[in-house]
Enzyme design. Structure first.
Site, PDB file in Angstrom:
ATOM      1  N   ALA A 183       0.817  -1.210   0.000  1.00 23.78           N
ATOM      2  CA  ALA A 183       0.000   0.000   0.000  1.00 23.78           C
ATOM      3  C   ALA A 183       0.853   1.264   0.000  1.00 23.78           C
ATOM      4  O   ALA A 183       0.456   2.284  -0.562  1.00 23.78           O
ATOM      5  CB  ALA A 183      -0.936   0.002   1.207  1.00 23.78           C
ATOM      6  N   THR A 184       2.022   1.205   0.606  1.00 20.16           N
ATOM      7  CA  THR A 184       2.890   2.391   0.568  1.00 20.16           C
ATOM      8  C   THR A 184       3.243   2.729  -0.868  1.00 20.16           C
ATOM      9  O   THR A 184       3.154   3.883  -1.294  1.00 20.16           O
ATOM     10  CB  THR A 184       4.158   2.155   1.410  1.00 20.16           C
ATOM     11  OG1 THR A 184       3.792   2.215   2.797  1.00 20.16           O
ATOM     12  CG2 THR A 184       5.222   3.206   1.147  1.00 20.16           C
TER      13      THR A 184
ATOM     14  N   GLN B  14      -6.543  -0.093   5.307  1.00 18.87           N
ATOM     15  CA  GLN B  14      -7.212  -0.614   6.504  1.00 18.87           C
ATOM     16  C   GLN B  14      -8.672  -0.975   6.238  1.00 18.87           C
ATOM     17  O   GLN B  14      -9.285  -1.695   7.032  1.00 18.87           O
ATOM     18  CB  GLN B  14      -7.173   0.438   7.629  1.00 18.87           C
ATOM     19  CG  GLN B  14      -5.782   0.867   8.056  1.00 18.87           C
ATOM     20  CD  GLN B  14      -5.050  -0.195   8.852  1.00 18.87           C
ATOM     21  OE1 GLN B  14      -5.625  -1.201   9.279  1.00 18.87           O
ATOM     22  NE2 GLN B  14      -3.761   0.010   9.057  1.00 18.87           N
TER      23      GLN B  14
ATOM     24  N   SER C 128      -3.698  -3.201   0.545  1.00 25.75           N
ATOM     25  CA  SER C 128      -2.525  -3.845   1.144  1.00 25.75           C
ATOM     26  C   SER C 128      -2.802  -5.322   1.345  1.00 25.75           C
ATOM     27  O   SER C 128      -3.894  -5.705   1.757  1.00 25.75           O
ATOM     28  CB  SER C 128      -2.247  -3.189   2.500  1.00 25.75           C
ATOM     29  OG  SER C 128      -1.394  -4.013   3.273  1.00 25.75           O
TER      30      SER C 128
ATOM     31  N   HIS D 169      -0.966  -7.385   3.532  1.00 21.62           N
ATOM     32  CA  HIS D 169      -0.720  -7.868   4.899  1.00 21.62           C
ATOM     33  C   HIS D 169      -1.640  -7.240   5.939  1.00 21.62           C
ATOM     34  O   HIS D 169      -1.552  -7.584   7.114  1.00 21.62           O
ATOM     35  CB  HIS D 169       0.752  -7.659   5.292  1.00 21.62           C
ATOM     36  CG  HIS D 169       1.107  -6.262   5.640  1.00 21.62           C
ATOM     37  ND1 HIS D 169       1.236  -5.832   6.942  1.00 21.62           N
ATOM     38  CD2 HIS D 169       1.349  -5.182   4.878  1.00 21.62           C
ATOM     39  CE1 HIS D 169       1.561  -4.548   6.947  1.00 21.62           C
ATOM     40  NE2 HIS D 169       1.633  -4.136   5.706  1.00 21.62           N
TER      41      HIS D 169
ATOM     42  N   THR E 229       9.151  -7.960 -12.321  1.00 21.36           N
ATOM     43  CA  THR E 229       8.589  -9.308 -12.349  1.00 21.36           C
ATOM     44  C   THR E 229       7.480  -9.415 -11.312  1.00 21.36           C
ATOM     45  O   THR E 229       7.681  -9.069 -10.151  1.00 21.36           O
ATOM     46  CB  THR E 229       9.683 -10.352 -12.041  1.00 21.36           C
ATOM     47  OG1 THR E 229      10.663 -10.301 -13.071  1.00 21.36           O
ATOM     48  CG2 THR E 229       9.104 -11.756 -11.962  1.00 21.36           C
TER      49      THR E 229
ATOM     50  N   CYS F 142       4.870   2.316  11.561  1.00 22.33           N
ATOM     51  CA  CYS F 142       5.981   2.915  10.812  1.00 22.33           C
ATOM     52  C   CYS F 142       6.810   3.798  11.708  1.00 22.33           C
ATOM     53  O   CYS F 142       8.005   3.969  11.536  1.00 22.33           O
ATOM     54  CB  CYS F 142       5.459   3.751   9.655  1.00 22.33           C
ATOM     55  SG  CYS F 142       4.544   2.781   8.481  1.00 22.33           S
TER      56      CYS F 142
END
Lengths: 372, 398
Positions: free
Chosen positions: B77-78, B186, B206, B208, B246, B332
């Site tokens: 997501a970043t 989120q 995201s 994870h 890739t 973070c």
């Protein structure tokens, strides 16, 4: 559908994950933790990442704090291309698309017919323009396997106050690499070419180098690459880096297999051209043109027989295109269109080479018979 | 196993979620026996990998009501947020659109992307939020001008869980021909979110945070009307030129599987988490009436609480609860012990901001864990506020 006999000879596109890496990753994926979190789960993830960083650093003789994990070789190359504003970029004509793609303006160093970059041209380009520059020259070419004169290029670059970046994605674990002996200031690595997973790579760069992050955010990787770390992927990369010594020990065996393939194909088709044959090459790579048979025809026939090779790099979307690497070497378009890349790896066997040779030769004979 | 050695109870689901074992099981074959590069169209291994990536793309698309070709895989997501914000600015700047509007409470990666753009001469307006963390729609409308290219507002907040009025923001943007980007890291898979219907143009996803693997995410890029952005990472031309590199097949498969599970289980899961959240909050309030809930009490993620305990610095509370994996806010910046800029933006005084704890509940949280966590935290808070004295409850526990 996969035919019963499958011979994978496209290792420069990707390599299978090593079982040791797979086991370590399965463990890491089973544990939950954000490496930036301060609780026990977070600290365990951080610990695993730092251990992997040491292994990757050791692979190329770098210091730990020089290793910056990315999502792969492409991102690492793009970080170099876009992250050093103010520097004039000089990129060799045989670089991977991720260095020759849009994103920044650059000058291109031509290649010679033998598959190596033209160092005299590089010297002239640097002498002509005194702005601080960055030179990017890959350690070994992904299509022909030609090993590039990186340490000479580094000396030339440094003489002119320029930095040198080398894309070592294809060279890692196939050649012994020492970043400092090469004189490289920056280096790109990819996990999935050395037995690690897809989705991880590294940029090796001194922490003192002012490198603008391509991906900005939470300040991970010392502020040089944001985003929650791909813990399992990094762990797999670390294991593959640690086992690189075994890969290097097998290089002579692989070179012998490659050479046998080369001799057999040339014996059947004396006019087949091997590219970059006159210069040192990666032990595993063979780029060969079958006279007057388009690469698309060859790869299709080989694929039907279960022999997996490629026609150039395995990147772009859906169609075969003429290799810009062969073009840069001055290969005539007709001949470049007939070139395929055969690349071997640690589990390649004698039987695989027999399978390749048999199939290639039968394709060659069939097309000759059709033409006659 | 003794109390001391038992792994802590995981209450940090906004930092990361465990990879669901069902997701992991789908990923594993793609790590080992099916290892092809999905870009290798010349042979069976490559095409098999490509087919798996496309299946995953369709699963992700289905979760947010998109078409598969509107999904671009990224490393997370970043990266998606960087791609959306910088990509929109870079694409449209030559056409005289050089202004971005966002919130002061956005995730660091949106704020840092904006800061990088400001250094390139792009104008950025950082809007304040109300005390509950919600955007002020009138203020947003007033901030838009004819040069505005993009509005970026997080769907559900990573620290305070607040859910923004996405459809209303989208309508404001659409009426003015402005792109609307939302960081959905989120929210996606936690709340029903239909990108097409809600009018979002760019939506970050995201892996994870969704019980999938780390190292993978996606950006939804609307096709009708087309949201045009420039690539952040160029090269081999994968992902229709929007994201080269890739494609990591196992990670794509994992994100797809996670999306499919979320789609199937979201409704029941949200209900269950809401129950646990209420149980948690009621338990804390019964024991610690001074506790302050940060962020809007209703318009928030079912699995998120953000609580301040007056007089108890968050690091002290976390240290006093070794049996719980908690956080002070964004992972973070977890190592920085500065009070959260998000809570400051809500108008919280520094002392309360420095006393805030984020509690993230998720798929594997149980009612027993909630009870244990409430008891543990309440005991620790009482002990820490009674001037270091040991309460009878704490004495019994040791």
């Amino acid at each position: 559908m996969t035919p019963p006999r499958a011979t994978y000879l496209d290792w420069n596109a990707t390599a299978p994950l090593l079982p040791e890496a797979a086991a370590a990753m399965a463990d890491a994926l089973g544990v939950c933790g954000n490496a930036s979190s301060v609780h026990r789960w977070g600290r365990a993830a951080r610990h695993a990442i730092e251990a992997a960083r040491r292994e990757v650093a050791a692979l190329v003789g770098a210091a730990e704090d020089e290793i910056l994990f990315t999502s792969g070789g492409t991102e690492a190359n793009q970080t170099v291309l876009r992250g050093l504003p103010g520097r004039r970029l000089i990129v060799s004509a045989i670089e991977h698309d991720s260095l020759r793609a849009a994103g920044a303006a650059y000058d291109m160093v031509p290649a010679r017919e033998d598959g190596c970059v033209d160092l005299a041209a590089l010297e002239r380009m640097l002498a002509r323009d005194r702005r601080p520059a960055l030179v990017s020259l890959m350690l070994a070419n992904n299509e022909t396997g030609a090993i590039q004169p990186v340490s000479e290029a580094a000396r030339i670059a440094h003489r002119h106050g320029a930095l040198l970046h080398t894309d070592a994605v294809q060279a890692a674990a196939r050649l012994a690499i020492d970043k400092d002996a090469l004189g490289a200031d920056l280096m790109t690595l990819s996990a999935h070419k050395i037995g690690g997973p897809q989705g991880v790579g590294a940029l090796v760069a001194s922490p003192d180098l002012p490198l603008a992050p391509l991906v900005a955010g939470g300040g991970q990787e010392r502020g040089r690459r944001a985003g929650t770390e791909n813990v399992a992927g990094i762990v797999g990369f670390g294991v593959a880096a640690r086992l690189a010594g075994e890969r290097l020990a097998g290089a002579a065996r692989i070179a012998a297999l490659r050479d046998r393939a080369e001799h057999s194909l040339r014996a059947a088709a004396p006019r087949a051209r091997i590219f970059a044959a006159a210069v040192p090459r990666l032990p595993n790579t063979l780029c060969i043109a079958m006279p007057r048979v388009p690469a698309a025809t060859q790869v299709m026939a080989l694929d039907l027989a279960g022999v997996m090779v490629s026609a150039g790099a395995a990147c772009s979307s859906g169609k075969l295109r003429r290799s810009p690497v062969l073009e840069a070497m001055g290969v005539a378009p007709d001949e470049a269109d007939c070139a395929i890349r055969i690349s071997l790896g640690w589990s390649t066997t004698d039987a695989d080479i027999d399978h390749l040779v048999e199939t290639w030769v039968s394709v060659y004979r069939r097309t000759r018979a059709n033409a006659a | 196993m003794s109390e001391r050695n038992r792994p802590p109870i995981y209450l940090d689901y906004q930092a990361t979620t465990p990879c669901d074992p069902r997701v992991l099981a789908e990923m594993l074959p793609w790590f080992t026996e099916k290892f092809g590069n999905p870009g290798s169209i010349t042979h069976a291994y490559g095409r098999e990998a490509e087919a798996a990536v496309e299946r995953a793309r369709a699963q992700v698309a289905a979760l947010i009501g998109a078409e598969p070709r509107e999904i671009v895989f990224t490393s997370g997501a970043t990266e998606s947020n960087n791609l959306a914000v910088k990509g929109a600015a870079h694409f449209h700047r030559p056409f005289g659109r050089d202004h971005i509007v966002t919130l002061a409470t956005e995730h660091k990666c949106v704020l840092e992307s904006c800061a990088a753009l400001e250094r390139e001469g792009i104008r950025v307006t950082y809007l304040p939020v109300g005390p509950g963390g919600l955007v002020d729609l009138a203020g947003l409308a007033a901030a838009l001008d004819e040069r505005t290219v993009l509005v970026s507002v997080m769907a559900a907040h990573n620290e305070i869980g607040v859910v923004q009025p996405l459809a209303e923001i989208a309508a404001l943007c659409r009426a003015r021909g402005i792109l609307f980007h939302s960081d959905g890291a989120q929210a996606v898979g936690k709340l029903p979110l239909d990108a097409a219907k809600s009018g979002i143009d760019l939506l970050s996803i995201s892996g994870h945070k969704l019980y999938g693997p780390k190292g993978i995410g996606a950006l939804y890029v609307r096709r009708r009307p087309r949201a045009r952005i420039a690539a952040l990472i160029d090269g081999g031309g994968q992902e229709r030129g929007l994201r080269s590199g890739t494609l990591p097949t196992p990670l794509c498969v994992g994100l797809g599987a996670a999306a499919a599970l979320a789609q199937a289980e979201m409704a029941a899961e949200a209900e269950r988490l809401l129950g646990l959240r209420r149980q948690f909050l009621a338990g804390i309030r019964a024991r610690l009436p001074d506790a302050v809930l940060n962020g809007d009490p209703e318009r928030r993620l079912p699995g998120n609480l953000n609580l301040s305990f007056p007089g108890v610095p968050a690091p002290d509370l976390m240290a006093a609860c070794p049996g719980l994996a908690l956080s002070t806010g964004s992972a973070c910046t977890a190592a920085e012990l500065e009070p959260s800029y998000v809570l400051r933006a809500l108008g919280l005084p520094d002392a309360l901001a420095a006393a805030s704890i984020r509690i993230g509940l998720g798929r594997f949280t149980t009612a027993e864990e909630v009870d244990f966590a409430v008891e543990t935290m309440a005991t620790a808070v009482r002990r820490l506020t009674s001037g270091g004295g040991v309460t009878s409850a704490a004495a019994r526990a040791t």
